[in-house]
Scaffold this active site. Structure first.
Site, PDB file in Angstrom:
ATOM      1  N   GLU A 311       0.758  -0.944  -0.250  1.00 59.00           N
ATOM      2  CA  GLU A 311       0.512  -0.305   0.197  1.00 59.00           C
ATOM      3  C   GLU A 311       0.714   1.648   0.369  1.00 59.00           C
ATOM      4  O   GLU A 311       0.470   2.114   0.810  1.00 59.00           O
ATOM      5  CB  GLU A 311      -0.756  -0.197   1.277  1.00 59.00           C
ATOM      6  CG  GLU A 311      -1.712  -1.106   1.495  1.00 59.00           C
ATOM      7  CD  GLU A 311      -2.910  -1.110   2.100  1.00 59.00           C
ATOM      8  OE1 GLU A 311      -3.846  -1.484   2.037  1.00 59.00           O
ATOM      9  OE2 GLU A 311      -2.427  -0.671   3.510  1.00 59.00           O
ATOM     10  N   ASP A 385      -8.153  -8.918   4.175  1.00 52.10           N
ATOM     11  CA  ASP A 385      -7.983  -7.254   5.294  1.00 52.10           C
ATOM     12  C   ASP A 385      -9.157  -7.260   5.936  1.00 52.10           C
ATOM     13  O   ASP A 385      -9.774  -6.714   6.181  1.00 52.10           O
ATOM     14  CB  ASP A 385      -8.063  -6.154   4.443  1.00 52.10           C
ATOM     15  CG  ASP A 385      -7.793  -4.978   5.447  1.00 52.10           C
ATOM     16  OD1 ASP A 385      -7.241  -5.364   6.146  1.00 52.10           O
ATOM     17  OD2 ASP A 385      -8.528  -3.926   4.390  1.00 52.10           O
ATOM     18  N   GLU A 413     -12.501  -1.297  12.464  1.00 57.22           N
ATOM     19  CA  GLU A 413     -12.353  -1.152  11.100  1.00 57.22           C
ATOM     20  C   GLU A 413     -13.251  -1.316  10.385  1.00 57.22           C
ATOM     21  O   GLU A 413     -14.162  -0.883   9.381  1.00 57.22           O
ATOM     22  CB  GLU A 413     -11.461  -0.813  10.622  1.00 57.22           C
ATOM     23  CG  GLU A 413     -11.067  -0.433   8.706  1.00 57.22           C
ATOM     24  CD  GLU A 413      -9.531  -0.697   7.925  1.00 57.22           C
ATOM     25  OE1 GLU A 413      -9.695  -0.660   6.976  1.00 57.22           O
ATOM     26  OE2 GLU A 413      -8.837  -1.458   9.050  1.00 57.22           O
TER      27      GLU A 413
END
Length: 720
Positions: A311, A385, A413
């Site tokens: 990333e 993820d 998240e």
């Protein structure tokens, strides 16, 4: 000394009484030492305990003495003075054979050898003809862990009259990963700003730092990574190292080591070099000098956590080097000081067109056995993820020559963030109990993580922290349960989520059986509820863009395909789901044959993973006999219904839970119900454009049109 200790005791007792009279804001977490109302079997114990004996005066022994003093006095409701000598009546005696002659006089040498450096013994025994409770360990931090275990038994009203407990951690490093930035923002943080006030350090040690270390010690967490995996090289400069030292000094009595994230390009950014090539001698020398500098400030510095070639983060691939070559360079730098490197396996290439679920395995499997002995490969629980539900990562069991550590995400998240009640231990338990078949049946993920499957002495578990500056630490009052559960599972990955939930409820809310059962049932059903109203049947990564809050199954045409929702659900008029069998991406071939065989057939694939591995027609018959479309729609409705049931359960607890936390949770459950309805309506309306089928009976009519939901933009979501 005795007079001084008694004075301190009465001050602490006064503060404890004052604290318990204040409004209940959740700051105390699970370390609530209010007097036990119905002592039961503890009545006799209260009568027979007259003193606390903690011999020695080191910082850790002082912590142990203070904790036991406050805990015993508060829970038993009477003064428990601290003395240097065994009293006439019973006592609690805590120490190591080295620090305590009383402990040394017990015949427990062989038992202590079995518990190792951090383990402990809790024993009901006698000394000089007097009944005592002994908390014994080989090290002072082991005594501290034992002291917290003993207090936990008291808090949960267990019988402690005949203790014979031997306990030690299954994993060596039990670490919180703080995704905290140097400007005090927190990536994916939903409980305020970072705890670390770099401006005031090193001169001011906020008392909250001590309470943080204390809470971690109470559940066996022994490491903390202070900074974000998207690292800033400045934290490795002298001014920040001086501040980091102050935190390390504050944490040390609690057995909590400090780690930092290492930005791979630091030799260029703060070192003035022209390269960060891990095979360049100047780069290697720079990291060794930097490690020496860090350890000169912090002798027990734990080591580095590294996110590289992921990333946008720099890494060894910039120089056509492998992850092993990058990790080994850092490992060589910290090895002389006893440090470790935790190298994250969360990588996926900008160039690789392959299924993102396959890329970490493809990258790291060939490197098995090529890492230094002090390197741990940190692997997320699933291959995508931190989704609400993922099958276990195929790397677990696939790298027998390399210690693999688990990375869980405690912060929510993808699970409603700071306002949804989602007890995550059942999800983690599901992964830890999963059978990899690496060495035949019974080779669980937990066996890989604790090192027992492949005889690794180095083992670890990491959790991405959900802690911030909110008064109650985690934002949602039930977010505390996930911090607690992570610590307990890191200590022992074979514990059950139900056992952990019951401990936490009894320590946090009440020991009344009806209250315990109601809250525990809410917790144990909450994760499945979230999965149902977000991503049932193996759907994944269909949440809002960037902020990941709320539904967004329509997201497409972004920077890269695997950052979109349509990449993962692949819905069309023929059906829905990601085909990862041999006829699709063949990600299943990365698992061992028994797992691959089971998951290759939709009929033998557990329905919770169905659309993770298969693209199926809308009229596919599920286990219930319903079509896939009807089953999916009813799962979404079931998620909403589960939240409403949680609301009813919680409402019935009014008067049994303090009014402050009752109101807090009640209002958050209202938000959760609204969000669950939003998820159900938006996702079903979107997928209905492909299925062309009506909603089945029992599913409520959406409140708005699909266009309405697609235009919603939650502007105030924190933690991006």
């Amino acid at each position: 000394m005795i007079i001084k200790r008694l004075s301190i005791f009465y001050i602490l007792l006064f503060l404890l009484a004052a604290q318990s009279s204040l409004a209940e804001d959740g700051y105390r977490l699970w370390l609530r030492y209010d007097q036990i109302k119905d002592a039961g079997k503890l009545k006799d114990y209260r009568k027979n305990i007259s003193a606390l004996v903690v011999e020695g005066d080191s910082p850790t022994l002082q912590v142990i003495e203070k904790e036991l003093n406050i805990g015993l006095s508060g829970l038993l409701g009477k003064a428990i003075p601290v003395t240097d000598k065994l009293p006439k009546k019973g006592a609690v005696v805590a120490g190591t054979p080295e620090t305590s002659p009383l402990i040394r006089s017990l015949d427990i040498k062989s038992k202590l050898q079995e518990v190792g450096e951090e383990g402990y013994l809790l024993l009901s025994t006698s000394l000089n003809g007097k009944k005592v409770t002994a908390i014994a360990a080989n090290t002072e931090v082991g005594v501290l862990y034992g002291a917290f275990h003993f207090l936990r038994l008291l808090q949960t009203q267990q019988d402690i009259n005949n203790l014979a407990i031997s306990n030690s951690p299954e994993t060596k490093h039990r670490v919180l990963n703080h995704w905290d930035n140097l400007d005090r923002t927190v990536e994916r943080g939903y409980a305020g700003f970072s705890l670390w006030d770099w401006h005031k350090l090193p001169d001011y040690i906020d008392p909250r730092y001590i309470d943080y270390a204390r809470a971690n010690a109470s559940i066996g967490i022994n490491g903390t990574v202070l900074t974000n995996v998207n690292a800033n090289a400045l934290v490795l400069t002298e001014p920040y190292l001086i501040k980091t030292k102050a935190l390390a000094d504050a944490f040390r009595p609690y057995g909590l080591k400090v780690f930092l994230t290492a930005r791979f390009s630091a030799p260029m950014e703060i070192g003035g070099l022209k390269t960060a090539d891990p095979l360049d001698p100047q780069v290697q020398a720079w990291w060794k000098e930097k490690a020496d500098e860090i350890y000169s400030h912090i002798p027990d510095f734990g080591g580095f956590l590294v996110k590289a070639d992921s990333e946008g983060q720099p890494g060894p691939h910039n120089y056509k080097r492998t992850h092993a070559e990058g990790a080994n360079m850092l490992a060589d730098a910290v090895a002389p000081h006893g440090g470790i490197v935790m190298w994250r396996a969360f990588v996926y290439s900008h160039e690789a067109p392959d299924d993102r679920a396959k890329q970490a395995y493809n990258e790291f499997k060939p490197l098995d056995g090529k890492f230094r002995d002090n390197v741990l490969l940190q692997v997320k629980n699933g291959a995508i993820d931190f989704q609400p539900r993922e099958p276990f990562h195929p790397l677990f069991g696939a790298m027998p020559e390399t210690p693999l550590m688990m990375e869980f995400q405690i912060t929510q998240e993808y699970l409603g963030q700071g306002t949804h009640l989602a007890y995550l231990a059942p999800m983690w338990e599901e992964v830890l109990d999963a059978d990899t078949y690496a060495k035949g049946e019974g080779s669980t993920v937990a066996d890989v993580v604790d090192g027992s499957l492949d005889n690794h002495s180095l083992s670890a578990m990491a959790g991405v922290a959900n802690i911030g500056t909110d008064r109650n630490w985690t934002g949602h009052p039930f977010g505390q349960a996930n911090w607690y559960a992570f610590g307990r599972l890191a200590w022992n990955p074979y514990l059950s989520s139900e056992e952990i939930a019951e401990e936490w409820v009894r320590m946090t809310f009440s020991n009344e059986e009806a209250v315990v059962q109601d809250i525990k049932n809410m917790m144990l059903n909450s994760h499945e509820a979230v999965v149902n109203y977000m991503t049932p049947l193996g759907l994944h990564h269909i949440m809002g863009w960037s902020h990941h809050y709320g539904p967004g199954p329509w997201i497409k045409d972004k920077h890269r395909a695997d950052w979109t929702s349509v990449y993962y659900h692949k819905a069309d008029e023929n059906g829905i789901g990601f085909d990862r069998t041999a006829s699709g991406s063949d990600a299943l071939s990365q698992y061992f044959p028994p797992v691959e065989e089971k998951f290759s057939d939709p009929k033998t694939t557990p329905e919770k993973y169905l659309l993770w591995f298969h693209h199926l027609p809308w009229d596919y018959k599920t286990e219930s006999g319903r079509t896939l479309w009807d089953e999916m729609a009813l799962r979404y409705q079931a998620g909403v219904d589960s939240v409403r049931q949680m609301q009813r359960t919680w409402d019935a607890l009014e008067g049994s839970v303090d009014p402050e936390r009752f109101r807090h949770v009640k209002e958050y459950l209202a938000i959760q119900e609204s969000d669950a309805e939003w998820w159900r309506d938006a996702v079903l309306l979107y997928f209905q454009t492909f299925s062309k089928r009506p909603l089945p009976a029992g599913v409520e009519k959406p409140a708005h049109t699909l266009e309405y939901y697609m235009q919603l933009d939650p502007k105030f979501v924190p933690g991006i």
